[in-house]
Design a protein around this motif. Structure first.
Motif, PDB file in Angstrom:
ATOM      1  N   UNK A 166       0.876  -1.173   0.000  1.00 31.07           N
ATOM      2  CA  UNK A 166       0.000   0.000   0.000  1.00 31.07           C
ATOM      3  C   UNK A 166       0.908   1.215   0.000  1.00 31.07           C
ATOM      4  N   UNK A 167       0.805   2.014  -1.052  1.00 28.02           N
ATOM      5  CA  UNK A 167       1.784   3.066  -1.299  1.00 28.02           C
ATOM      6  C   UNK A 167       1.093   4.412  -1.431  1.00 28.02           C
ATOM      7  N   UNK A 168       1.726   5.434  -0.853  1.00 26.18           N
ATOM      8  CA  UNK A 168       1.188   6.781  -1.000  1.00 26.18           C
ATOM      9  C   UNK A 168       1.792   7.720   0.029  1.00 26.18           C
ATOM     10  N   UNK A 169       1.538   9.026  -0.120  1.00 30.53           N
ATOM     11  CA  UNK A 169       2.098  10.009   0.808  1.00 30.53           C
ATOM     12  C   UNK A 169       1.392   9.965   2.157  1.00 30.53           C
TER      13      UNK A 169
ATOM     14  N   UNK B  11       0.837  -7.784   3.545  1.00 36.34           N
ATOM     15  CA  UNK B  11       0.406  -6.437   3.178  1.00 36.34           C
ATOM     16  C   UNK B  11       1.374  -5.466   3.847  1.00 36.34           C
ATOM     17  N   UNK B  12       1.995  -4.634   3.033  1.00 30.18           N
ATOM     18  CA  UNK B  12       3.140  -3.818   3.458  1.00 30.18           C
ATOM     19  C   UNK B  12       2.836  -2.349   3.161  1.00 30.18           C
ATOM     20  N   UNK B  13       2.888  -1.514   4.166  1.00 29.80           N
ATOM     21  CA  UNK B  13       2.625  -0.080   4.012  1.00 29.80           C
ATOM     22  C   UNK B  13       3.940   0.678   3.885  1.00 29.80           C
ATOM     23  N   UNK B  14       4.042   1.552   2.883  1.00 31.60           N
ATOM     24  CA  UNK B  14       5.240   2.373   2.724  1.00 31.60           C
ATOM     25  C   UNK B  14       4.904   3.639   1.943  1.00 31.60           C
ATOM     26  N   UNK B  15       5.737   4.661   2.135  1.00 30.02           N
ATOM     27  CA  UNK B  15       5.639   5.869   1.311  1.00 30.02           C
ATOM     28  C   UNK B  15       6.789   5.917   0.309  1.00 30.02           C
TER      29      UNK B  15
ATOM     30  N   UNK C 265       1.128  -3.374  -6.362  1.00 32.78           N
ATOM     31  CA  UNK C 265       1.093  -2.135  -5.601  1.00 32.78           C
ATOM     32  C   UNK C 265      -0.313  -1.550  -5.656  1.00 32.78           C
ATOM     33  N   UNK C 266      -0.724  -0.958  -4.540  1.00 30.53           N
ATOM     34  CA  UNK C 266      -1.985  -0.222  -4.466  1.00 30.53           C
ATOM     35  C   UNK C 266      -1.621   1.211  -4.099  1.00 30.53           C
ATOM     36  N   UNK C 267      -1.798   2.138  -5.042  1.00 30.16           N
ATOM     37  CA  UNK C 267      -1.465   3.537  -4.785  1.00 30.16           C
ATOM     38  C   UNK C 267      -2.721   4.261  -4.315  1.00 30.16           C
TER      39      UNK C 267
END
Length: 349
Positions: A36-39, A190-194, A206-208
């Motif tokens: 899970x990707x995003x600012x 499921x991995x959260x990162x910016x 990836x899920x943006x």
């Protein structure tokens, strides 16, 4: 058994009427690594906390095969979780921290020891088993946290920005370590990162997210090469986002001008002649050329193999470049665009 291991249906979480996460629908296959990707503030950690049961859903459902999970408390979901700040028990040894979840499940003592020993070998911390967390480096502490999460053989591992507190060298090492463990164990993750580089190197998909809304779901190659909109392009490294007007459209080829200089790019979406567009170009795809856009270097940074530079056109348009040429502030340049993507202007708000 066939079908997805985990299914999110319209998962929504509101705070005081504001949707921090809206209508997230996603099928996750067994053994898949999802990032899970995003600012900051995009909803990625909210999504993870909804999965973990730390936040109740405002709407939607979460299923593991045919079992509904969103109505269960966190301890009954059977997930492993790796937190940003490690969340280790400071008074327990490395072995004690790893074994904690097994003890809570009241497993036989011999099984706890065997599985803890296996987890210690897996993360290469056998010689540190008797140490307290405070005696370990940041990378070692994160390995303990990962071992504690996987030792209980969870159906899903959740990781919330696990590398953000590490220095650059350790982040690279731990990235490789996480990938190695995932390849060996095949745990659904499921991995959260910016960090887009981190997500590209680790994830199968990836899920943006942006402002709680899904912008694009796809493979690393898809998001890297063909972002769905200017927001995703910006986040995936297309630092040059230039507004102009489409002059010609021939199939997916679009002709346009930047400060009077004719250029071409590939259409993404419904681009029409005469309509406003956003042109996305990676810094490395602005290349020196005899016929191109004149500019002057404003800032130049030496970065080892190449240089990152910012240049200004005559009209004050700021361009981001990456080149092996040695540049200095004040140097004149003429650059041409390669591999530009052209989006309808309404795709960027």
């Amino acid at each position: 058994m066939t079908g997805p291991a985990l299914r999110l249906e319209g998962v929504t979480r509101r705070f005081a009427g504001h949707a921090a996460l809206a209508d997230l629908t996603l099928d996750i296959e067994r053994g898949e690594f999802i990032a899970l990707l995003g600012p900051s503030g995009c909803g990625k950690t909210t999504a993870l906390n909804c999965l973990a049961g730390l936040l109740p859903l405002s709407e939607g459902r979460i299923w593991l095969d045919d079992r509904r999970l969103d109505t269960l408390p966190p301890e009954r979901r059977g997930f492993g979780m790796v937190f940003q700040n490690y969340a280790l028990f400071p008074h327990l040894s490395v072995r004690g921290n790893i074994a904690f979840g097994l003890r809570m499940r009241r497993l036989p003592r011999a099984e706890i020891r065997q599985r803890t020993d296996e987890a210690l070998r897996l993360v290469r911390l056998e010689e540190h088993a008797a140490k307290l967390p405070g005696q370990l480096s940041g990378g070692q502490q994160q390995r303990v946290a990962i071992a504690r999460a996987v030792v209980v053989s969870p159906s899903l591992v959740l990781m919330d920005e696990p590398l953000s507190n590490l220095d650059a060298k350790l982040r690279l090492e731990m990235r490789t370590e996480i990938r190695r463990l995932h390849q060996r164990l095949g745990l659904t993750t499921v991995y959260v990162t910016h960090d887009q580089e981190e997500a590209l190197s680790l994830a199968d998909r990836l899920v943006v997210l942006r402002a709680g809304q899904v912008q694009q779901i796809g493979s690393p190659e898809e998001l890297h090469d063909r972002p769905a909109n200017p927001h995703v392009a910006d986040f995936m490294g297309f630092r040059n986002l230039l507004r102009t007007t489409a002059e010609t459209v021939d199939g997916d080829r679009v002709g346009f001008r930047i400060e009077g200089v004719p250029c071409t790019g590939s259409a993404v979406g419904d681009v029409r002649p005469g309509a406003g567009v956003v042109v996305a170009v990676r810094p490395e795809n602005l290349v020196p050329a005899e016929d191109g856009l004149p500019c002057v270097v404003d800032v130049a940074e030496y970065q080892g193999r190449d240089m990152a530079a910012e240049a200004l056109t005559g009209d004050g348009l700021r361009l981001h470049l990456r080149t092996t040429a040695r540049l200095a502030p004040g140097d004149p340049l003429t650059v041409a665009m390669r591999n530009a993507l052209v989006y309808p202007a309404e795709g960027r708000d």
